[in-house]
Write a protein that holds these residues in place. Structure first.
Motif, PDB file in Angstrom:
ATOM      1  N   PHE A 107      -7.676   5.865  -3.744  1.00 55.94           N
ATOM      2  CA  PHE A 107      -8.276   6.347  -2.503  1.00 55.94           C
ATOM      3  C   PHE A 107      -7.565   7.602  -2.018  1.00 55.94           C
ATOM      4  N   VAL A 108      -8.266   8.401  -1.207  1.00 55.66           N
ATOM      5  CA  VAL A 108      -7.661   9.527  -0.501  1.00 55.66           C
ATOM      6  C   VAL A 108      -7.668   9.211   0.984  1.00 55.66           C
ATOM      7  N   GLU A 109      -6.968  10.033   1.787  1.00 54.35           N
ATOM      8  CA  GLU A 109      -6.751   9.679   3.194  1.00 54.35           C
ATOM      9  C   GLU A 109      -8.031   9.645   4.017  1.00 54.35           C
ATOM     10  N   SER A 110      -9.095  10.288   3.542  1.00 55.28           N
ATOM     11  CA  SER A 110     -10.366  10.275   4.274  1.00 55.28           C
ATOM     12  C   SER A 110     -11.157   8.992   4.052  1.00 55.28           C
ATOM     13  N   HIS A 112      -3.787   8.413  -1.708  1.00 54.28           N
ATOM     14  CA  HIS A 112      -3.203   9.729  -1.947  1.00 54.28           C
ATOM     15  C   HIS A 112      -3.471  10.650  -0.771  1.00 54.28           C
ATOM     16  N   THR A 113      -2.447  11.401  -0.386  1.00 58.52           N
ATOM     17  CA  THR A 113      -2.592  12.314   0.748  1.00 58.52           C
ATOM     18  C   THR A 113      -2.496  13.776   0.322  1.00 58.52           C
ATOM     19  N   GLY A 114      -2.527  14.018  -0.989  1.00 56.47           N
ATOM     20  CA  GLY A 114      -2.525  15.386  -1.487  1.00 56.47           C
ATOM     21  C   GLY A 114      -3.676  15.547  -2.457  1.00 56.47           C
ATOM     22  N   ILE A 118       0.851  -1.187   0.000  1.00 49.95           N
ATOM     23  CA  ILE A 118       0.000   0.000   0.000  1.00 49.95           C
ATOM     24  C   ILE A 118       0.882   1.230   0.000  1.00 49.95           C
ATOM     25  N   SER A 119       0.741   2.046  -1.021  1.00 46.74           N
ATOM     26  CA  SER A 119       1.500   3.290  -1.138  1.00 46.74           C
ATOM     27  C   SER A 119       0.675   4.430  -0.554  1.00 46.74           C
ATOM     28  N   VAL A 120       1.268   5.170   0.392  1.00 45.37           N
ATOM     29  CA  VAL A 120       0.581   6.299   1.028  1.00 45.37           C
ATOM     30  C   VAL A 120       1.368   7.566   0.714  1.00 45.37           C
ATOM     31  N   GLY A 121       0.820   8.405  -0.141  1.00 46.56           N
ATOM     32  CA  GLY A 121       1.512   9.618  -0.556  1.00 46.56           C
ATOM     33  C   GLY A 121       1.013  10.073  -1.898  1.00 46.56           C
ATOM     34  N   GLY A 122       1.908  10.082  -2.894  1.00 41.88           N
ATOM     35  CA  GLY A 122       1.545  10.466  -4.252  1.00 41.88           C
ATOM     36  C   GLY A 122       2.058   9.457  -5.252  1.00 41.88           C
TER      37      GLY A 122
END
Length: 270
Positions: A82-85, A72-74, A44-48
């Protein structure tokens, strides 16, 4: 089912990414996922998108059994679903994820050969570029072994279909769907005048063919494999091909390619 499924999380250095990674890690462990950085089934990649590329290269030699998911966190990333929410949705999707339904994107094989016979082999998800550090680059370009042109300019970029939306697009290349089994070569500031001539346009090269770049004998070449950059001397040739290797994305509400393109470059269509 999640019980016993091995996962690993890779994040960038931003505070938001690290907090998201920690929270998601705890949620996954609560659902009996196993955290395993050596032999994961899902990464799982968390970022961009850069984080996803880094994750792919970390597991470049385990691609036959590893599937990837992007959070994605941006702003919305091209390789992220997916986004962080949406972390509860991530966990639920991974619980119900079926390996047989993974979505595969083609990778490009790059073989770098040196004058002494040594060679380096890598795979890239987006593109590989070759440049000289300070002066105009001169190289012969061969298509399946036959000389096509002698290139003079700042450099060349050879991309995959998915990579066509990255650096390739910024230098005038076409956007290609991943189901198009082809590579694309785009020129970076080529010299075209009464003395020097190149095609002067991006080239789409079929899967059956290879692209081989044979640079002039200089000692300051820069070669990239996605976001990884290396300085090389004594280069003999760089060969690009599609050898059937793919990257697998876990089918967790997977966003279609053209939807990704629209979201990344156009936004909401009114």
């Amino acid at each position: 089912m999640s019980a016993g499924k091995k996962v690993w999380l890779i994040g960038n250095s931003s505070e938001k990414s690290q907090k998201t990674l920690t929270k998601l890690s705890k949620m996954l462990q609560a659902e009996k996922f196993i955290l395993d950085d050596l032999n994961p089934e899902i990464v799982i990649s968390v970022g961009g998108d850069g984080t996803l590329l880094r994750a792919m290269h970390m597991y470049e030699y385990q691609l036959e059994r590893v599937r990837f998911v992007g959070v994605h966190t941006g702003h919305l990333g091209f390789y992220t679903d997916f986004v962080e929410s949406e972390l509860p949705k991530v966990v639920e999707a991974l619980k119900n994820e079926n390996p047989a339904e993974a979505v595969h994107y083609p990778l490009m094989k790059v073989v770098v050969r040196f004058d002494d016979g040594y060679q380096v082999e890598r795979h890239v998800l987006n593109e590989s570029t070759i440049r000289r550090a300070s002066k105009t680059m001169v190289c012969d370009v061969k298509i399946s072994g036959s000389l096509f042109e002698t290139f003079r300019g700042d450099g060349l970029s050879i991309s995959t279909p998915t990579g066509s939306t990255a650096y390739n697009k910024s230098i005038g290349g076409a956007v290609m769907h991943p189901r198009v089994e082809a590579m694309q070569m785009a020129e970076v500031a080529s010299l075209n005048n009464i003395v020097y001539r190149t095609l002067g346009a991006p080239m789409i090269v079929a899967k059956k063919d290879t692209i081989t770049v044979c640079p002039a004998k200089e000692d300051d070449y820069s070669l990239t494999f996605d976001q990884l950059t290396f300085e090389y001397k004594n280069l003999k040739s760089i060969e690009f091909s599609l050898d059937g290797t793919t990257i697998a994305f876990a089918n967790c509400a997977h966003t279609s390619f053209w939807e990704r393109v629209r979201n990344s470059f156009i936004g909401e269509v009114k």
